[in-house]
Design a protein around this motif. Sequence first.
Motif, PDB file in Angstrom:
ATOM      1  N   CYS B  68       7.257  -9.334  -1.429  1.00 39.67           N
ATOM      2  CA  CYS B  68       6.482  -9.452  -2.627  1.00 39.67           C
ATOM      3  C   CYS B  68       7.340  -8.797  -3.607  1.00 39.67           C
ATOM      4  CB  CYS B  68       5.386  -8.458  -2.064  1.00 39.67           C
ATOM      5  SG  CYS B  68       4.310  -7.959  -3.584  1.00 39.67           S
ATOM      6  N   CYS B  70       5.666  -7.997  -6.546  1.00 38.25           N
ATOM      7  CA  CYS B  70       4.582  -7.704  -7.622  1.00 38.25           C
ATOM      8  C   CYS B  70       4.979  -6.338  -7.819  1.00 38.25           C
ATOM      9  CB  CYS B  70       3.207  -8.136  -7.287  1.00 38.25           C
ATOM     10  SG  CYS B  70       2.934  -9.673  -7.953  1.00 38.25           S
ATOM     11  N   PRO B  72       3.290  -3.143  -7.937  1.00 38.22           N
ATOM     12  CA  PRO B  72       2.946  -2.034  -6.659  1.00 38.22           C
ATOM     13  C   PRO B  72       4.169  -2.007  -5.617  1.00 38.22           C
ATOM     14  CG  PRO B  72       0.807  -3.192  -7.008  1.00 38.22           C
ATOM     15  CD  PRO B  72       1.923  -3.809  -7.873  1.00 38.22           C
ATOM     16  N   CYS B  73       4.562  -3.330  -5.235  1.00 38.15           N
ATOM     17  CA  CYS B  73       5.473  -3.063  -4.498  1.00 38.15           C
ATOM     18  C   CYS B  73       7.016  -2.879  -5.242  1.00 38.15           C
ATOM     19  CB  CYS B  73       5.873  -4.492  -3.757  1.00 38.15           C
ATOM     20  SG  CYS B  73       4.729  -4.745  -2.372  1.00 38.15           S
ATOM     21  N   CYS B 109       1.826 -10.655  -5.137  1.00 41.83           N
ATOM     22  CA  CYS B 109       1.123  -9.872  -4.184  1.00 41.83           C
ATOM     23  C   CYS B 109       0.330 -10.373  -3.153  1.00 41.83           C
ATOM     24  CB  CYS B 109       0.035  -9.189  -5.347  1.00 41.83           C
ATOM     25  SG  CYS B 109      -0.898  -7.917  -4.281  1.00 41.83           S
ATOM     26  N   ILE B 110       0.441  -9.778  -2.004  1.00 40.90           N
ATOM     27  CA  ILE B 110      -0.013 -10.449  -0.525  1.00 40.90           C
ATOM     28  C   ILE B 110      -1.055  -9.260  -0.323  1.00 40.90           C
ATOM     29  CG2 ILE B 110       2.126 -11.458   0.070  1.00 40.90           C
ATOM     30  CD1 ILE B 110       2.935  -9.137   1.956  1.00 40.90           C
ATOM     31  N   ALA B 112      -1.098  -6.207   0.335  1.00 38.75           N
ATOM     32  CA  ALA B 112      -0.703  -4.796   1.094  1.00 38.75           C
ATOM     33  C   ALA B 112      -0.282  -3.948   0.334  1.00 38.75           C
ATOM     34  CB  ALA B 112       0.029  -5.562   2.173  1.00 38.75           C
ATOM     35  N   CYS B 113      -0.503  -3.765  -1.007  1.00 42.16           N
ATOM     36  CA  CYS B 113       0.005  -2.655  -1.974  1.00 42.16           C
ATOM     37  C   CYS B 113      -0.028  -1.272  -1.537  1.00 42.16           C
ATOM     38  CB  CYS B 113      -0.619  -3.121  -3.081  1.00 42.16           C
ATOM     39  SG  CYS B 113      -1.464  -4.541  -3.663  1.00 42.16           S
TER      40      CYS B 113
END
Lengths: 399, 142
Positions: B68, B70, B72-73, B109-110, B112-113
């Motif tokens: 990921c 995005c 947050p990651c 984004c998956i 799981a942030c």
Amino acid sequence: MPEKWIVLRNCGVIDPKRITTYLDRDGFKALKKALAEMPPEQIIEEIKVSGLRGRGGAGFPCGLKWELARKAQGDEKYVICNADEGEVGTFKDRYILERDPFTLIEAMAIAGYAIGAKRGYIYLRAEYHHLLDLLGKAISQAREKGFLDHFEIAIHEGAGSYICGEESALMESIEGKRGEVRYRPPFPPSRGLWGKPTIINNVETLMNIPQVILNGAHWFNQIGTERSKGTKVFSVSGDVKKPGVYELVLGSQLRELVMDLALAEKVKIIQVGGATGRIIPYDMIDTPLSFETILGAGAITVFDESRDIIDIVHRTIEFLAEECCGKCAPCREGTEVMAEILERFSCGEGVERDIGVLEELSNAMMLSSLCGLGQAAPNPVVDSLQYFRSAYESRIRKN
Amino acid sequence: MIPTQGKKQEDLLILLEEAQNKLGYLPEELMAELAKSLDMSISDVYGVATFYSFLSTKPQGRNVIRICKCLPCLLKNAQAIIESVERETGIKPGETAPDGKFSFELTNCIGACDEAPAMMLNNEVHVNLTPGKISQILKACK
Ligand SMILES: Cc1cc2nc3c(=O)[nH]c(=O)nc-3n(C[C@H](O)[C@H](O)[C@H](O)COP(=O)(O)O)c2cc1C
Ligand code: FES
């Protein structure tokens, strides 16, 4: 305002694999009550009076949507649960599905009865493939117990596409096509899936339904603010000590969520509502979270003082450029051009007129894009230019 | 290559997902075959196949790694994870290893942030990644 569990009331309490644990928590009582005591019109009236609004981002009044679908002519009607949850920084629907699939199933069965639909779909994003089995088994258990005699639920898996969370693209995808958005009107309650009257609701919106039916519209109506009733489930991530899912009464302050619950420190920027949401500086942290102010689907991403606003906006616009369906020019071209300009700013190569171009483009995209993606894509640009303009100005190349 | 009796145009995406799971990608002949049996043009089938990021028209490795990328990651140092995958597999995002063991992609984004940085390995989600964890996870792949 305090934390309150309406949507999450069973999460961590029941065993999502065993329907009996759900039945012990008043499970399917609302459905039984609806079928036995309430004509469809009365259910819809109850939802309308409750003031429940959509939790998927747009905040459309739920009861009104149902009423339109109920009144629409159609031999078949459909209920769709939107479990595509593609917005950056949201994971609350996943959290809910993992822990309490039964409330969702009960809510869909009530919705089916209320609008006169015999079939429902859960559109589950491909990234949540690991939930397929749990959800499937929850549906079978509900069927075996006889709760789904009037209503059938199928799960439709996505294949990796953010735009398929947008309701018209989602229906295209269920119909087996490219997930491109549709021209509207007609809206789904009059012509939706396969051209039939359809309601599409977010997971969290539906999770409220059984409690509204059991406790009554007036109970729900007393929680929250003037135009934002009930609670909201937030997904908090980024520079915080306790990332996770929090359910708060609508109207609670951003400060309470970010500082007191998620334990953030040295906050500089907060993105509320993900990529298409709003960007605000720390000094606005006393803003209440509601439909009247800022909310979106409840994604809260926190950035501390070490983070750079231009990088944040650049990455956000890159995401939107990638996920744009390509159907309308303002969004398809606009997001690309914005990404290009922001790339330049991020390496200190902005030119004087870039800021004006960003502003002009933002206006054009907001006015002329076909769907919410293109209309909201300029938000991060507009907000950052408003609150962090000097960051842009300092990256203009001097020669 | 996949049964299409009784299938209609509306089943196209499901059939493509099935084929992707079974064959690991969507060969041209398969798309031509589907077009014929569903009475559609090949370009319409191709249009659907290329719209979705989890469908691939090119052969993919036995294991597909999606990291990921995005915000947050990224805040939780996804960049270090990306680099450790590059080191472990010898390939860069967008590539498939010559021995066919891995394909490596970056994804959005998956969901799981809260446990970032996160990735998908085939259909599974792995969270709270560290370079050490990546090494372990990838070593366990066949
Ligand atoms: C680009 C875009 C992406 C969206 N993604 C989602 C999503 O992942 N989940 C969701 O529930 N709604 C999403 N929506 C909102 C839906 O179009 C729709 O408004 C919502 O599902 C309606 O349900 P609600 O009234 O219960 O919120 C998205 C909208 C846009 C414009
Ligand atoms: S940003 Fe990586 S899982 Fe959400």
